[in-house]
Design an enzyme around this catalytic site. Structure first.
Site, PDB file in Angstrom:
ATOM      1  N   GLY A  40       1.402  -1.248  -0.593  1.00  0.00           N
ATOM      2  CA  GLY A  40      -0.012  -0.352  -0.108  1.00  0.00           C
ATOM      3  C   GLY A  40       1.006   1.301  -0.585  1.00  0.00           C
ATOM      4  O   GLY A  40       1.974   1.254   0.392  1.00  0.00           O
ATOM      5  N   ASP A  60       2.294  -3.148  11.559  1.00  0.00           N
ATOM      6  CA  ASP A  60       2.800  -4.587  11.275  1.00  0.00           C
ATOM      7  C   ASP A  60       1.465  -5.780  11.684  1.00  0.00           C
ATOM      8  O   ASP A  60       1.658  -5.430  12.882  1.00  0.00           O
ATOM      9  CB  ASP A  60       4.092  -5.453  10.961  1.00  0.00           C
ATOM     10  CG  ASP A  60       4.113  -6.476  10.147  1.00  0.00           C
ATOM     11  OD1 ASP A  60       2.977  -7.017  10.357  1.00  0.00           O
ATOM     12  OD2 ASP A  60       4.355  -6.927   9.616  1.00  0.00           O
ATOM     13  N   LEU A  75      -7.957  -6.391   6.404  1.00  0.00           N
ATOM     14  CA  LEU A  75      -7.737  -6.401   4.578  1.00  0.00           C
ATOM     15  C   LEU A  75      -6.209  -6.259   4.285  1.00  0.00           C
ATOM     16  O   LEU A  75      -5.923  -7.505   3.565  1.00  0.00           O
ATOM     17  CB  LEU A  75      -8.206  -5.287   3.867  1.00  0.00           C
ATOM     18  CG  LEU A  75      -9.896  -5.523   3.441  1.00  0.00           C
ATOM     19  CD1 LEU A  75     -10.719  -5.405   3.984  1.00  0.00           C
ATOM     20  CD2 LEU A  75      -9.563  -4.010   2.214  1.00  0.00           C
ATOM     21  N   GLY A 104      -8.187 -11.127  18.658  1.00  0.00           N
ATOM     22  CA  GLY A 104      -7.847 -11.077  19.765  1.00  0.00           C
ATOM     23  C   GLY A 104      -8.966  -9.009  20.794  1.00  0.00           C
ATOM     24  O   GLY A 104      -9.509  -9.502  21.724  1.00  0.00           O
ATOM     25  N   TYR A 147      -0.473 -18.066   0.572  1.00  0.00           N
ATOM     26  CA  TYR A 147      -1.677 -16.830   0.141  1.00  0.00           C
ATOM     27  C   TYR A 147      -2.996 -18.337   0.326  1.00  0.00           C
ATOM     28  O   TYR A 147      -3.491 -17.940   1.405  1.00  0.00           O
ATOM     29  CB  TYR A 147      -2.050 -16.569  -0.860  1.00  0.00           C
ATOM     30  CG  TYR A 147      -2.675 -15.370  -1.260  1.00  0.00           C
ATOM     31  CD1 TYR A 147      -3.139 -14.065  -0.714  1.00  0.00           C
ATOM     32  CD2 TYR A 147      -3.644 -15.791  -1.826  1.00  0.00           C
ATOM     33  CE1 TYR A 147      -3.734 -13.443  -0.446  1.00  0.00           C
ATOM     34  CE2 TYR A 147      -4.798 -14.659  -1.959  1.00  0.00           C
ATOM     35  CZ  TYR A 147      -4.680 -13.872  -2.032  1.00  0.00           C
ATOM     36  OH  TYR A 147      -5.934 -12.853  -1.574  1.00  0.00           O
ATOM     37  N   LYS A 151      -4.539 -17.848   3.689  1.00  0.00           N
ATOM     38  CA  LYS A 151      -6.550 -17.508   3.875  1.00  0.00           C
ATOM     39  C   LYS A 151      -7.444 -18.295   4.354  1.00  0.00           C
ATOM     40  O   LYS A 151      -8.568 -18.607   4.980  1.00  0.00           O
ATOM     41  CB  LYS A 151      -6.705 -16.941   2.651  1.00  0.00           C
ATOM     42  CG  LYS A 151      -6.108 -15.231   2.461  1.00  0.00           C
ATOM     43  CD  LYS A 151      -6.741 -13.932   2.753  1.00  0.00           C
ATOM     44  CE  LYS A 151      -6.119 -13.032   2.223  1.00  0.00           C
ATOM     45  NZ  LYS A 151      -6.488 -12.007   3.013  1.00  0.00           N
ATOM     46  N   ARG A 188      -0.717  -8.317 -11.596  1.00  0.00           N
ATOM     47  CA  ARG A 188      -2.459  -8.689 -12.335  1.00  0.00           C
ATOM     48  C   ARG A 188      -2.681  -8.226 -13.470  1.00  0.00           C
ATOM     49  O   ARG A 188      -1.915  -7.227 -13.793  1.00  0.00           O
ATOM     50  CB  ARG A 188      -3.290  -8.052 -10.929  1.00  0.00           C
ATOM     51  CG  ARG A 188      -2.926  -8.899  -9.777  1.00  0.00           C
ATOM     52  CD  ARG A 188      -3.635  -8.597  -8.629  1.00  0.00           C
ATOM     53  NE  ARG A 188      -3.302  -7.124  -7.434  1.00  0.00           N
ATOM     54  CZ  ARG A 188      -4.273  -6.714  -6.577  1.00  0.00           C
ATOM     55  NH1 ARG A 188      -5.317  -7.913  -6.465  1.00  0.00           N
ATOM     56  NH2 ARG A 188      -3.610  -6.182  -5.655  1.00  0.00           N
TER      57      ARG A 188
END
Ligand code: NAD
Ligand code: UDP
Ligand code: UDP
Length: 315
Positions: A40, A60, A75, A104, A147, A151, A188
């Site tokens: 980002g 982080d 996200l 948490g 990944y 997920k 992408r």
């Protein structure tokens, strides 16, 4: 009087996160964006920084976070193969430790929490289109596994925190989404093809280009996120969010060349390993539960995205 909700968006400086922060601010909420700026950038948020109800924190999510919020959109995670394969161990940590920390946090402050999961949990699917009830076909030891399995484990954690600690959770399985503020170098397919076409460079089609994907425009997806967060507590997902329009990669390449009036030619390259053959969401559940379906078709969405990248090139 309108009371503002305090909303945490992790990964808020990324492509989807920045659109979500913008939307939530427009709705009059207080937004805390947490991001480690791996993929980002502040450029994605520059137009929001002057808003006193917006706060950006460099952090982080694999480390604990103590803040007071009412809702969490989780996200944080690199999303493109190039970026998530750059440091695969960190990718798994981000999904798994990140989920544990955000769960948490949600548990301590009794916040409602939404997970940005992915169609990758279906792997290379043998059921088409993919309904939420399908368990997937995922390689646990391949180059995409950091990944996909990260997920999947995050989904497990969400459901166990729900069962064990009665957390209010929402799990969205996002299918390929595109639009302005996609990272120009993250490899992408939509961003790659548009940039190649604008530069009249060869369009790099991997494999023979007959594999399919379904492309959702970012505004449609964000609308789905908001609707999902606002469903009754009993509804926890998982729920597919994506555009069921299905195109081969070759069709996408040809469409982009045509729309940009480019001189680019198609250049066939080797197919990366574990690249899913086909992907298309079954969005029946989203229609029922969210009264949601995508409104922006590929042509309209590509027009806006092409304009974004054309402007970016002039800068
Ligand atoms: P993106 O790479 O633009 O955004 C991810 C953001 O997370 C970036 O701002 C990055 O800096 C941040 N981040 C990464 N690791 C972090 C960490 N450890 N701590 C804090 N921040 C961290 O990607 P995106 O397309 O906006 O994706 C957002 C989310 O949606 C991701 O979780 C992704 O897996 C999911 N998703 C996206 C798509 C899509 O097509 N765009 C499809 C399925 C799922
Ligand atoms: N955590 C956090 N913020 C909070 C509360 C917890 O980051 O406000 C982290 C905490 O460091 C812990 C994780 O979330 O590692 C899971 O918390 P939980 O309470 O579920 O587990 P426990 O603390 O019992 O390990
Ligand atoms: N792809 C391609 N050329 C590119 C980038 C991607 O042909 O320059 C293909 C890729 O092999 C895959 C599809 O486009 O079949 C979508 O790739 P992307 O990385 O955008 O998303 P994902 O594979 O995660 O769906």
């Amino acid at each position: 009087m309108h009371s503002r909700k305090r909303i945490l968006v992790t990964g808020g400086a990324g492509f989807l996160g920045s659109h979500l922060c913008e939307r939530l601010l427009n709705e009059g909420q207080d937004v805390l964006c947490v991001d480690n700026f791996f993929t980002g950038t502040k450029d994605n948020l520059i137009h929001l920084l002057a808003n006193p109800h917006f706060e950006v924190m460099r952090h982080d999510v694999t480390f604990p976070l103590y803040v007071e919020v009412d809702e969490i959109y989780n996200l944080a995670c690199p999303a493109s193969p190039i970026h998530y394969q750059y440091d695969p161990v960190q990718t798994t940590k981000t999904s798994v430790h990140g989920a544990i920390n955000m769960l948490g946090l949600a548990k301590r402050v009794q916040a409602k929490i939404l997970q940005a999961s992915t169609s990758e949990v279906y792997g290379d699917p043998e059921i088409h289109p993919q309904p939420e009830s399908y368990w997937g076909r995922v390689n646990p030891i391949g180059i995409r596994s950091c990944y996909d399995e990260g997920k999947r484990c995050a989904e497990t954690l969400f459901f166990d925190y729900h069962r064990q600690h009665q957390l209010r959770i929402k799990v969205a399985r996002i299918f390929n989404t595109y639009g302005p503020r996609m990272h120009p170098n993250d490899g992408r397919v939509v961003s790659n093809f548009i940039l190649q076409a604008l530069r009249n460079e060869p369009i790099t089609v991997f494999g023979d280009g007959t594999q399919t994907r379904s492309f959702c425009y970012v505004d449609d997806l964000i609308e789905g996120f908001i609707r999902l967060m606002n469903t009754e507590n009993e509804f926890i997902g998982p729920i597919n969010l994506g555009n069921p329009g299905e195109f081969t990669i070759l069709e996408l390449a040809e469409k982009i060349v045509e729309m940009t009036e480019s001189k680019s030619t198609i250049d066939l390259r080797p197919l990366p390993s574990d690249d899913p053959r086909q992907r298309k969401p079954d969005i029946t559940l989203a229609g029922e539960k969210l009264k949601w379906k995508p409104e922006i078709n590929l042509e309209k969405g590509l027009t806006k995205t092409i304009k974004y990248f054309a402007d970016l090139q002039k800068k």
